[in-house]
Design an enzyme around this catalytic site. Structure first.
Site, PDB file in Angstrom:
ATOM      1  CE  LYS A   8      -3.544  -2.721   2.121  1.00  0.00           C
ATOM      2  NZ  LYS A   8      -4.852  -2.760   2.729  1.00  0.00           N
ATOM      3  CG  HIS A  94      -6.984  -3.012  -3.038  1.00  0.00           C
ATOM      4  ND1 HIS A  94      -7.612  -2.344  -2.008  1.00  0.00           N
ATOM      5  CD2 HIS A  94      -6.255  -3.996  -2.458  1.00  0.00           C
ATOM      6  CE1 HIS A  94      -7.259  -2.903  -0.854  1.00  0.00           C
ATOM      7  NE2 HIS A  94      -6.430  -3.902  -1.101  1.00  0.00           N
ATOM      8  CD  GLU A  96      -6.857  -0.264   0.988  1.00  0.00           C
ATOM      9  OE1 GLU A  96      -5.798  -0.151   0.349  1.00  0.00           O
ATOM     10  OE2 GLU A  96      -6.942  -0.936   2.045  1.00  0.00           O
ATOM     11  CD  GLU A 163      -7.511  -8.033  -0.884  1.00  0.00           C
ATOM     12  OE1 GLU A 163      -6.552  -8.364  -0.180  1.00  0.00           O
ATOM     13  OE2 GLU A 163      -7.642  -6.895  -1.347  1.00  0.00           O
ATOM     14  N   GLY A 169      -7.743  -4.949   6.777  1.00  0.00           N
ATOM     15  CA  GLY A 169      -7.194  -4.074   7.806  1.00  0.00           C
ATOM     16  C   GLY A 169      -7.973  -4.051   9.118  1.00  0.00           C
ATOM     17  CB  SER A 206      -7.323  -9.389   8.708  1.00  0.00           C
ATOM     18  OG  SER A 206      -7.813  -8.067   8.771  1.00  0.00           O
TER      19      SER A 206
HETATM   20  P1  PGA Z   1      -4.612  -6.374   5.120  1.00  0.00           P
HETATM   21  O1  PGA Z   1      -4.765  -5.855   3.612  1.00  0.00           O
HETATM   22  O2  PGA Z   1      -3.832  -7.670   5.046  1.00  0.00           O
HETATM   23  O3  PGA Z   1      -3.855  -5.297   5.819  1.00  0.00           O
HETATM   24  O4  PGA Z   1      -5.985  -6.582   5.645  1.00  0.00           O
HETATM   25  C1  PGA Z   1      -5.002  -6.724   2.555  1.00  0.00           C
HETATM   26  C2  PGA Z   1      -5.169  -5.951   1.273  1.00  0.00           C
HETATM   27  O5  PGA Z   1      -5.751  -4.851   1.308  1.00  0.00           O
HETATM   28  O6  PGA Z   1      -4.751  -6.394   0.201  1.00  0.00           O
END
Ligand code: PGA
Length: 245
Positions: A8, A94, A96, A163, A169, A206
Site C-alpha cells: 500500500k 482493490h 481501496e 478480499e 485491515g 487481515s
Molecule cells: P490487510 O490488507 O492484510 O492489511 O488486511 C489486505 C489488502 O488490502 O490487500
C-alpha cells in the site's frame, strides 16, 4: 501457492533492507512450490526490481492506468511503464480504489491493457459489510467478475483475489466454512461463466501468522494477498512457512 505482499502507501528506501531476509528464505526453500510477489509503491519499483534480480521473487505494482502506454494523464502510470521497470504483475480493482470511484468498466479496461502488455493481473473482488448482511455476497462477486473480466481472452494471466471489504485491515477474517463456500462459488463462476479451466483464487484481508494455518486449511485457496503483515519480513516469512512447510 502465491504469496503477494501489498505494501500500500508504506515504505521508503530503508524498508528495502527487510527484503534481505525474504530473499534468503526464498533461496533456502527454492525446491518448494510457491511464488512470492512484492507490490511496493511506485516510487520503490525500480529499487525493488534491482534488488530481486537473480532471485525467484517477482515484482508487481498496486494499480495502473487503463491507457496501455502513454497519454496526457497527470499522475498516472501505464502498464507498459510498469513492464519496462521490471514488473510482471499488477493489482487491479482493490477495494481501496473501488471505494474512491473506480468502476467495473474502468477496472475491465485496466485489465485488458495490462494483459495486452503481458502483465499478469491480481484482480480484487469482495463484498462490503452491508452487502454481506443483506445476503448479497454471491450476487456482488458474480457481478464484479463478469463485468471486470468481460471480453478477456488470456484468462490464464489472471489471479483473482477474494478480499471481503470488511476484512481488510480490521483483524477480522471470515468463518472458514463461509470462506470455503465463497471461494468455491468464485471458482465456479470463473469455470462455468467464463470457461476458465483452472482458475486461481487467493484470499486477502487481515492474513497474519496467527490465522494463516486455519485459512490454508481451505484446499481451494491458491494463495494469499497480504497487506499489513507483509511489511515486516518476519511476519511475511512466517505466513509463507506456516502454509508451505
Ligand atoms: P490487510 O490488507 O492484510 O492489511 O488486511 C489486505 C489488502 O488490502 O490487500
Amino acid at each position: 501457492m502465491y504469496f503477494i505482499a501489498n505494501w500500500k502507501m508504506y515504505g521508503d528506501l530503508k524498508s528495502l533492507n527487510s527484503l534481505n531476509k525474504v530473499i534468503k528464505f526464498s533461496k533456502q526453500h527454492k525446491k518448494k512450490r510457491f511464488k512470492i510477489i512484492y507490490c511496493p509503491p511506485y516510487t520503490l519499483l525500480d529499487s525493488f526490481s534491482k534488488k530481486i534480480k537473480k532471485t525467484k521473487i517477482e515484482l508487481g505494482a498496486q494499480n495502473c492506468h487503463f491507457e496501455m502506454s502513454n497519454g496526457p494523464f497527470t499522475g498516472s502510470i501505464s502498464p507498459s511503464m510498469l513492464k519496462k521497470i521490471g514488473s510482471n504483475y499488477v493489482i487491479v480493482g482493490h477495494s481501496e480504489n473501488r471505494s474512491s470511484g473506480e468502476s467495473d468498466n474502468v477496472i475491465n479496461k485496466k485489465i485488458r491493457s495490462s494483459i495486452a502488455t503481458n502483465l499478469k493481473v491480481i484482480f480484487c473482488i469482495g463484498e462490503t459489510l452491508i452487502q454481506k448482511k443483506r445476503k448479497l455476497t454471491n450476487k456482488t462477486l458474480k457481478k464484479q467478475i463478469l463485468k471486470g473480466l468481460s471480453k478477456i481472452k488470456n484468462s490464464n494471466k489472471i489471479l483473482v483475489a477474494y478480499e471481503p471489504v470488511w476484512s481488510i485491515g480490521t483483524g477480522i477474517i471470515p468463518k472458514i466454512k463461509d470462506l470455503d463456500k465463497n471461494v468455491t462459488f468464485i471458482k465456479n463462476v470463473l469455470k462455468i461463466n467464463l470457461k476458465i479451466k483452472n482458475p486461481k483464487v487467493l484470499y486477502g484481508g487481515s492474513v497474519n501468522p496467527k490465522n494463516v494455518e486455519d485459512l490454508a486449511s481451505i484446499k481451494s485457496i491458491d494463495g494469499f494477498l497480504v497487506g499489513g503483515a507483509s511489511q515486516k519480513a518476519k511476519n511475511f516469512i512466517d505466513i509463507v512457512k506456516k502454509t508451505i512447510i
